[in-house]
Design an enzyme around this catalytic site. Structure first.
Site, PDB file in Angstrom:
ATOM      1  N   SER A   1      10.500  -1.159   0.918  1.00 49.94           N
ATOM      2  CA  SER A   1      11.430  -1.586  -0.014  1.00 49.94           C
ATOM      3  C   SER A   1      12.817  -1.078   0.687  1.00 49.94           C
ATOM      4  CB  SER A   1      11.497  -0.627  -1.237  1.00 49.94           C
ATOM      5  OG  SER A   1      10.462  -1.408  -2.074  1.00 49.94           O
TER       6      SER A   1
ATOM      7  N   GLU B   1       9.159  11.896  -9.294  1.00 47.53           N
ATOM      8  CA  GLU B   1       9.006  10.279  -9.773  1.00 47.53           C
ATOM      9  C   GLU B   1       8.700  10.557 -11.358  1.00 47.53           C
ATOM     10  OE1 GLU B   1       6.468   6.875  -8.040  1.00 47.53           O
ATOM     11  OE2 GLU B   1       6.124   8.708  -7.005  1.00 47.53           O
TER      12      GLU B   1
ATOM     13  N   GLY C   1       9.249   5.229   4.129  1.00 49.27           N
ATOM     14  CA  GLY C   1       8.230   4.542   4.755  1.00 49.27           C
ATOM     15  C   GLY C   1       6.729   5.055   4.895  1.00 49.27           C
TER      16      GLY C   1
HETATM   17  C1  LIG Z   1       7.287  -4.010  -5.191  1.00 47.77           C
HETATM   18  C2  LIG Z   1       6.693  -2.957  -4.120  1.00 47.77           C
HETATM   19  C3  LIG Z   1       7.532  -2.057  -3.433  1.00 47.77           C
HETATM   20  C4  LIG Z   1       7.149  -1.001  -2.608  1.00 47.77           C
HETATM   21  N1  LIG Z   1       7.774  -0.400  -1.910  1.00 47.77           N
HETATM   22  C5  LIG Z   1       7.202   0.583  -0.830  1.00 47.77           C
HETATM   23  C6  LIG Z   1       8.148   1.438  -0.337  1.00 47.77           C
HETATM   24  O1  LIG Z   1       9.401   1.505  -0.347  1.00 47.77           O
HETATM   25  N2  LIG Z   1       7.535   2.371   0.630  1.00 47.77           N
HETATM   26  C7  LIG Z   1       6.073   2.295   0.991  1.00 47.77           C
HETATM   27  O2  LIG Z   1       5.727   3.164   1.633  1.00 47.77           O
HETATM   28  N3  LIG Z   1       5.234   1.354   0.075  1.00 47.77           N
HETATM   29  C8  LIG Z   1       5.744   0.479  -0.597  1.00 47.77           C
HETATM   30  N4  LIG Z   1       5.104  -0.205  -1.416  1.00 47.77           N
HETATM   31  C9  LIG Z   1       3.713  -0.481  -1.002  1.00 47.77           C
HETATM   32  C10 LIG Z   1       2.818   0.201  -2.132  1.00 47.77           C
HETATM   33  O3  LIG Z   1       2.911   1.793  -2.193  1.00 47.77           O
HETATM   34  C11 LIG Z   1       1.402  -0.287  -1.879  1.00 47.77           C
HETATM   35  O4  LIG Z   1       1.522  -1.705  -2.191  1.00 47.77           O
HETATM   36  C12 LIG Z   1       0.254   0.678  -2.694  1.00 47.77           C
HETATM   37  O5  LIG Z   1       0.042   1.809  -2.105  1.00 47.77           O
HETATM   38  C13 LIG Z   1      -1.006  -0.141  -2.522  1.00 47.77           C
HETATM   39  O6  LIG Z   1      -1.355  -0.392  -1.274  1.00 47.77           O
HETATM   40  P1  LIG Z   1      -1.954  -1.892  -0.658  1.00 47.77           P
HETATM   41  O7  LIG Z   1      -0.637  -2.567  -0.801  1.00 47.77           O
HETATM   42  O8  LIG Z   1      -2.234  -1.679   0.889  1.00 47.77           O
HETATM   43  O9  LIG Z   1      -3.016  -2.306  -1.356  1.00 47.77           O
HETATM   44  P2  LIG Z   1      -4.660  -1.744  -1.181  1.00 47.77           P
HETATM   45  O10 LIG Z   1      -4.626  -0.288  -1.264  1.00 47.77           O
HETATM   46  O11 LIG Z   1      -5.299  -2.277   0.007  1.00 47.77           O
HETATM   47  O12 LIG Z   1      -5.024  -2.118  -2.803  1.00 47.77           O
HETATM   48  C14 LIG Z   1      -5.422  -3.557  -2.422  1.00 47.77           C
HETATM   49  C15 LIG Z   1      -6.346  -4.017  -3.962  1.00 47.77           C
HETATM   50  O13 LIG Z   1      -7.523  -3.104  -3.954  1.00 47.77           O
HETATM   51  C16 LIG Z   1      -7.696  -2.099  -5.056  1.00 47.77           C
HETATM   52  N5  LIG Z   1      -8.351  -1.046  -4.436  1.00 47.77           N
HETATM   53  C17 LIG Z   1      -7.985  -0.085  -3.167  1.00 47.77           C
HETATM   54  N6  LIG Z   1      -8.700   0.941  -3.046  1.00 47.77           N
HETATM   55  C18 LIG Z   1      -9.703   1.031  -4.163  1.00 47.77           C
HETATM   56  C19 LIG Z   1     -10.769   1.754  -4.561  1.00 47.77           C
HETATM   57  N7  LIG Z   1     -10.920   2.831  -3.936  1.00 47.77           N
HETATM   58  N8  LIG Z   1     -11.545   1.251  -5.604  1.00 47.77           N
HETATM   59  C20 LIG Z   1     -11.310   0.218  -6.116  1.00 47.77           C
HETATM   60  N9  LIG Z   1     -10.038  -0.551  -5.845  1.00 47.77           N
HETATM   61  C21 LIG Z   1      -9.361  -0.370  -5.036  1.00 47.77           C
HETATM   62  C22 LIG Z   1      -6.082  -1.919  -5.419  1.00 47.77           C
HETATM   63  O14 LIG Z   1      -6.417  -1.515  -6.732  1.00 47.77           O
HETATM   64  C23 LIG Z   1      -5.607  -3.242  -5.316  1.00 47.77           C
HETATM   65  O15 LIG Z   1      -5.905  -4.010  -6.158  1.00 47.77           O
HETATM   66  C24 LIG Z   1       5.454  -1.119  -2.365  1.00 47.77           C
HETATM   67  C25 LIG Z   1       4.862  -2.216  -3.045  1.00 47.77           C
HETATM   68  C26 LIG Z   1       5.283  -2.931  -3.697  1.00 47.77           C
HETATM   69  C27 LIG Z   1       4.496  -3.881  -4.626  1.00 47.77           C
END
Ligand SMILES: Cc1cc2nc3c(=O)[nH]c(=O)nc-3n(C[C@H](O)[C@H](O)[C@H](O)COP(=O)(O)OP(=O)(O)OC[C@H]3O[C@@H](n4cnc5c(N)ncnc54)[C@H](O)[C@@H]3O)c2cc1C
Length: 397
Positions: A165, A252, A131
């Protein structure tokens, strides 16, 4: 680059292959592992497979021998990923636990913690989740704000995690929380973060599954409302959470070594399925061109991984190959998934459950599922920013 395998490596490969030959067919014949739908059915199968691996000493090869591992070298880890991909072995139940959380416990845990958790992880007794992400802390993970304030020999947790997840089937989770409430305001956001192991069944923890794009319920929101976690479940010291979490990223990376092989197998399988279900597509010059391009890209990705591996073996930093390989993985998984449905024609879009679905609807599911690779394991734009900044050294505005 020198990719000659040592005699020890060859013996390791032969031993693994022999074990897989003996166990995989027999395992597949078992058929029903319990669990009635989607995620649960998959997880029941993964649990049974990981237990089988553990019986043979193949569940967590990079762990120390005293905890059931083999202390495998980096090259043996790569061989392991390759052989598993070639054999099309099922995934394991505690992938997070084996590749990330277990190594964190081995490195940072007390003897009592190792004794409490490691056996359950390797033998797939109970499931683990990880998490980290929050609504305002994804790519910018250090912005996390789930608060854990000390009260005697417990921490009291309040806040929200998201996209975690399999949290809904996890007994334990490794969470990053904020133990210094002033760190963000004072511009020290990487400090004041602590790693806690949380009993997911404790009061004050509300886990809500989120249906994903395939309609499975694979990830969850996790809400903490005055949830109490014993201080003895803290991994590392208070404020060391960033270090604890980041130290295992290398594991990883090694885990992804078999990806170009499994994608190559996917390409072969989809061509085979096309021969059967939509053969005229293979005469289409545009589709033939796309197959050739992907084939070339897969070979390029294999060599990119080899270059990264060569650097690891020489003790050099894997920069920028690892970031480039992440982009390649994301691009190729999605391009392959799109090619599959175009090759198969209408039949390729039939979802699982229907009698005419090709290969049980795998290709239709993959078409939507692979979108996650743009964001999982490091979002595409963020990876590109890093490469632009540090590798190409583009000027900042
Ligand atoms: C299938 C799946 C399983 C997952 N499992 C886990 C889990 O088990 N545990 C856990 O902790 N997390 C998990 N995650 C979460 C994952 O780590 C996050 O989705 C990821 O870190 C991106 O964060 P966010 O979703 O907040 O997107 P954001 O960081 O908000 O990004 C949204 C969009 O903005 C863009 N963006 C963000 N910052 C910038 C920047 N500085 N410059 C340009 N563009 C930018 C990104 O590229 C993206 O397109 C999972 C995600 C998925 C899809």
């Amino acid at each position: 680059m020198d990719f000659a395998y040592t005699q020890e490596d060859e013996a390791f490969r032969a031993e693994l292959r022999a074990w897989l030959d003996e166990n995989l067919a027999d395992f597949r014949e078992q058929g029903d592992f319990g669990g009635h739908h989607g995620t649960m059915r998959t997880m029941a199968k993964r649990q049974a497979w990981q237990r089988r691996l553990n019986e043979g000493g193949w569940a967590a090869i990079n762990w120390p021998k005293e905890w059931g591992g083999r202390e495998a070298t980096i090259m043996q880890n790569v061989i392991y990923s390759e052989e598993m991909a070639k054999a099309k072995a099922p995934g394991i139940y505690n992938a997070n636990g084996v590749w990330q959380i277990g190594p964190m416990i081995i490195k940072w845990g007390t003897d009592e913690q190792k004794d409490l958790w490691l056996r359950g992880i390797i033998n797939a007794d109970v499931h683990w989740c990880q998490g980290f992400t929050e609504p305002e802390a994804g790519s910018d993970l250090a912005n996390l704000r789930t608060m854990a304030l000390r009260d005697g020999d417990e921490y009291v947790l309040n806040g929200q995690k998201i996209w975690i997840s399999t949290a809904h089937i996890a007994k334990w989770g490794l969470f990053l929380v904020r133990t210094d409430p002033d760190a963000i305001a004072e511009g020290r956001k990487h400090e004041g973060i602590t790693a806690l192991i949380v009993d997911m069944e404790a009061p004050g923890i509300d886990v809500r599954p989120i249906p994903d794009i395939t309609r499975d319920e694979m990830f969850c929101e996790v809400f903490f409302t005055d949830a109490r976690v014993p201080v003895k479940y803290r991994l590392g010291e208070e404020g060391q959470g960033w270090l604890v979490a980041m130290g295992t990223l290398g594991h990883e990376r090694v885990g992804t070594a078999g990806l170009s092989i499994s994608m190559r197998i996917d390409l072969d399988n989809m061509i085979e399925a096309t021969r059967k279900h939509n053969p005229e597509a293979l005469d289409d010059p545009d589709l033939r061109d796309r197959i050739a391009r992907i084939y070339t890209q897969l070979e390029f990705t294999r060599l990119l991984n080899a270059r990264a591996l060569s650097k690891v073996l020489k003790g050099e930093k894997t920069w920028p190959e690892v970031q480039l390989a992440k982009l390649q993985w994301s691009y190729l998984s999605q391009t392959l998934a799109e090619l599959a449905v175009d090759l198969l024609g209408p039949a390729g879009l039939l979802g699982r459950g229907g009698p005419d679905a090709v290969d049980g609807g795998t290709w239709a599911r993959n078409y939507v599922f692979q979108r996650f690779t743009s964001i999982g394991a490091g979002a595409t734009e963020v990876q590109k920013n890093i490469i632009a900044d540090r590798a190409i050294q583009l000027p900042r505005k």
